[in-house]
Motif scaffolding. Sequence first.
Motif, mmCIF file in Angstrom:
data_model
loop_
_atom_site.group_PDB
_atom_site.id
_atom_site.type_symbol
_atom_site.label_atom_id
_atom_site.label_comp_id
_atom_site.label_asym_id
_atom_site.label_seq_id
_atom_site.Cartn_x
_atom_site.Cartn_y
_atom_site.Cartn_z
ATOM 1 N N LYS A 105 -6.307 -1.412 -7.720
ATOM 2 C CA LYS A 105 -6.869 -2.804 -6.661
ATOM 3 C C LYS A 105 -5.981 -3.631 -6.387
ATOM 4 O O LYS A 105 -5.657 -3.764 -5.458
ATOM 5 C CB LYS A 105 -8.372 -2.660 -7.579
ATOM 6 N N LEU A 106 -5.357 -4.185 -7.526
ATOM 7 C CA LEU A 106 -4.291 -5.417 -7.893
ATOM 8 C C LEU A 106 -3.060 -5.208 -6.574
ATOM 9 O O LEU A 106 -2.936 -5.411 -5.806
ATOM 10 C CB LEU A 106 -4.334 -6.127 -9.223
ATOM 11 N N TYR A 107 -3.163 -3.684 -6.745
ATOM 12 C CA TYR A 107 -1.750 -3.373 -6.359
ATOM 13 C C TYR A 107 -1.730 -3.168 -4.972
ATOM 14 O O TYR A 107 -0.689 -3.832 -4.165
ATOM 15 C CB TYR A 107 -0.974 -1.633 -6.786
ATOM 16 N N MET A 108 -2.628 -2.617 -4.444
ATOM 17 C CA MET A 108 -3.325 -2.038 -3.094
ATOM 18 C C MET A 108 -3.520 -3.588 -2.133
ATOM 19 O O MET A 108 -2.851 -3.581 -1.334
ATOM 20 C CB MET A 108 -4.682 -1.349 -3.062
ATOM 21 N N ARG A 109 -4.028 -4.346 -3.043
ATOM 22 C CA ARG A 109 -3.811 -5.819 -2.007
ATOM 23 C C ARG A 109 -2.457 -6.404 -2.313
ATOM 24 O O ARG A 109 -2.636 -7.213 -1.365
ATOM 25 C CB ARG A 109 -4.742 -6.706 -2.784
ATOM 26 N N ALA A 110 -2.009 -6.903 -3.313
ATOM 27 C CA ALA A 110 -0.407 -6.906 -3.035
ATOM 28 C C ALA A 110 0.414 -6.331 -1.754
ATOM 29 O O ALA A 110 1.050 -7.144 -0.874
ATOM 30 C CB ALA A 110 0.219 -6.318 -3.868
ATOM 31 N N LEU A 111 0.152 -5.102 -1.947
ATOM 32 C CA LEU A 111 0.747 -4.061 -0.672
ATOM 33 C C LEU A 111 0.760 -4.991 1.021
ATOM 34 O O LEU A 111 1.194 -5.285 1.686
ATOM 35 C CB LEU A 111 0.847 -2.959 -0.944
ATOM 36 N N ALA A 112 -0.943 -4.976 0.729
ATOM 37 C CA ALA A 112 -1.680 -5.942 2.167
ATOM 38 C C ALA A 112 -0.897 -6.959 2.145
ATOM 39 O O ALA A 112 -0.883 -7.252 3.492
ATOM 40 C CB ALA A 112 -3.029 -5.552 1.987
ATOM 41 N N LEU A 113 -0.607 -7.670 1.504
ATOM 42 C CA LEU A 113 -0.430 -8.693 1.723
ATOM 43 C C LEU A 113 0.710 -8.889 2.336
ATOM 44 O O LEU A 113 1.261 -10.276 2.668
ATOM 45 C CB LEU A 113 -0.162 -9.778 0.054
ATOM 46 N N GLN A 114 2.059 -7.758 1.429
ATOM 47 C CA GLN A 114 3.577 -7.576 2.242
ATOM 48 C C GLN A 114 2.844 -7.231 3.420
ATOM 49 O O GLN A 114 4.724 -7.175 4.396
ATOM 50 C CB GLN A 114 3.589 -6.908 1.108
ATOM 51 N N HIS A 115 1.755 -6.741 3.711
ATOM 52 C CA HIS A 115 1.904 -6.191 5.361
ATOM 53 C C HIS A 115 2.488 -4.623 5.438
ATOM 54 O O HIS A 115 2.866 -4.378 6.424
ATOM 55 C CB HIS A 115 2.319 -6.829 6.285
ATOM 56 N N ASN A 116 2.716 -3.909 4.233
ATOM 57 C CA ASN A 116 3.473 -2.689 4.109
ATOM 58 C C ASN A 116 1.827 -1.817 4.274
ATOM 59 O O ASN A 116 1.562 -1.045 3.213
ATOM 60 C CB ASN A 116 4.003 -3.135 2.800
ATOM 61 N N PHE B 176 -3.414 -7.770 -20.095
ATOM 62 C CA PHE B 176 -2.275 -9.560 -19.273
ATOM 63 C C PHE B 176 -1.357 -9.007 -18.795
ATOM 64 O O PHE B 176 -1.307 -10.393 -16.940
ATOM 65 C CB PHE B 176 -1.242 -9.416 -21.245
ATOM 66 N N THR B 177 -0.953 -7.692 -18.431
ATOM 67 C CA THR B 177 0.241 -7.842 -17.157
ATOM 68 C C THR B 177 -0.829 -8.058 -16.034
ATOM 69 O O THR B 177 -0.445 -8.835 -14.987
ATOM 70 C CB THR B 177 0.713 -6.421 -16.673
ATOM 71 N N LEU B 178 -2.140 -7.582 -15.409
ATOM 72 C CA LEU B 178 -2.701 -8.295 -14.223
ATOM 73 C C LEU B 178 -3.183 -9.159 -14.419
ATOM 74 O O LEU B 178 -3.391 -9.924 -13.263
ATOM 75 C CB LEU B 178 -4.426 -7.284 -15.233
ATOM 76 N N ARG B 179 -3.161 -10.124 -15.115
ATOM 77 C CA ARG B 179 -3.433 -11.654 -14.957
ATOM 78 C C ARG B 179 -1.942 -12.501 -14.686
ATOM 79 O O ARG B 179 -1.912 -12.881 -14.068
ATOM 80 C CB ARG B 179 -3.653 -12.541 -16.849
ATOM 81 N N ARG C 21 6.173 -5.568 -7.861
ATOM 82 C CA ARG C 21 7.001 -5.287 -8.939
ATOM 83 C C ARG C 21 7.225 -4.926 -10.534
ATOM 84 O O ARG C 21 7.396 -3.604 -11.390
ATOM 85 C CB ARG C 21 8.652 -5.492 -9.245
ATOM 86 N N LEU C 22 5.713 -5.707 -10.432
ATOM 87 C CA LEU C 22 5.282 -5.686 -11.894
ATOM 88 C C LEU C 22 4.237 -4.970 -11.654
ATOM 89 O O LEU C 22 3.766 -3.940 -12.743
ATOM 90 C CB LEU C 22 4.885 -6.969 -12.024
ATOM 91 N N LEU C 23 2.855 -4.460 -11.429
ATOM 92 C CA LEU C 23 2.030 -3.436 -10.930
ATOM 93 C C LEU C 23 2.294 -2.357 -10.586
ATOM 94 O O LEU C 23 1.772 -1.002 -11.058
ATOM 95 C CB LEU C 23 1.268 -4.182 -9.779
#
Length: 380
Positions: free
Chosen positions: A327-338, A291-294, A310-312
């Motif tokens: 994988k989703l966490y990595m994509r989120a950090l990339a979108l943040q340019h971190n 559910f949290t991944l969705r 924060r959620l991931l």
Amino acid sequence: MKVLIVDDEKAMHLIMKRMLAKIDGVEVVGSFADTASAEAYLRGNAVDLIFIDINMPKESGMAFAQRLRASDRDVKLVFVTSHTEFALAAFDVYAYDFMVKPVVQERLHHTVRRAMAEASEGKGSAESPAIPEPQVRVNCLGRMEIRGAQGELVKWRSSKSAELCAYLVLQRGSLVSRARLIEDIFGGMPRKNAEVYLNTTAYQLRKLLEAIGMKGSLYSNANHYALNLTLAEVDLHRFEEGCREMAGVDASNLDRAIELERAYVGQLFGDLAYPWAWSEVERISQMYASFTLRLGQALLDRGDIQAAIRLLAKLTAYNELDEDTVKLYMRALALQHNREALTRLYAKFSDTLQEELGVRPSTEVTKLYGQLLTQLEAAE
């Protein structure tokens, strides 16, 4: 009925408005993030009911309520908060009701209808405290506890009475044989001793339930036991039902999904680790992860990158080895340019896999990491 919402979380404004909109005769005339704005509105406007948070940064809802009472303001106050320890203090300022987040629609509906009925009959002055209707909560996520009508923690008479309650909660009212309870909860004891111990534990649980207004909830006959929880709210059952209802998370139910995720405060029964519950602990944990991944993906789709991160991060803390989460966490950090955080996450994941399982990250994870680094380098 004119209703005001005071809560420093803007998400709660949306959630409460949506829930109140389902109740005929209710008009939300204002929503404010601080008490000063709410007070300014009240100087020139009449309000019947105020839903107010307690723990807010500038001024607490409790202090605001005390000022309202000092000024003889005739308005009903309902505290909506995550902080159950304030329940008794809330009624010291003549609160009409006290609700613990996440708010349940049925609970909200009943409170508002009761207030409307009293208003139409000329009853229920805010000058005297109203007695809230019984509302027992059974919390199994992250702990095993029962809270009474005003949020007070009920003390278990023994650790085994808590375990018996936990066991029967999972059965959802179904009959469980005495033999099965003895084997799972009192295994290792001589049969005669185990039977006596079960009888004593059941008696303790029955007396505890009677003391909080749930007389007759524990059923038993010569060979079976069952627990009827229709007079209580069970966080586990509510969480399961919510996950099933939200097979897909998108803009239409995102606020509700955020509310549901907050209800998961830890794995089933926390650190009690009942051996008979291991399969259920894993099942609920997997349900939460899925559910949290969705939800995380929906937050990214909405552009709320920080909330997704924060959620991931929370989800990763529960299970460091889950590839889909990483994988989703990595994509989120990339979108943040971190780039620094992305590198740390991958390194930590690699080290944990090596230490725990003696393997390296999969080709898919490694490839994604390389692609994200390349994209960040190109953007610099």
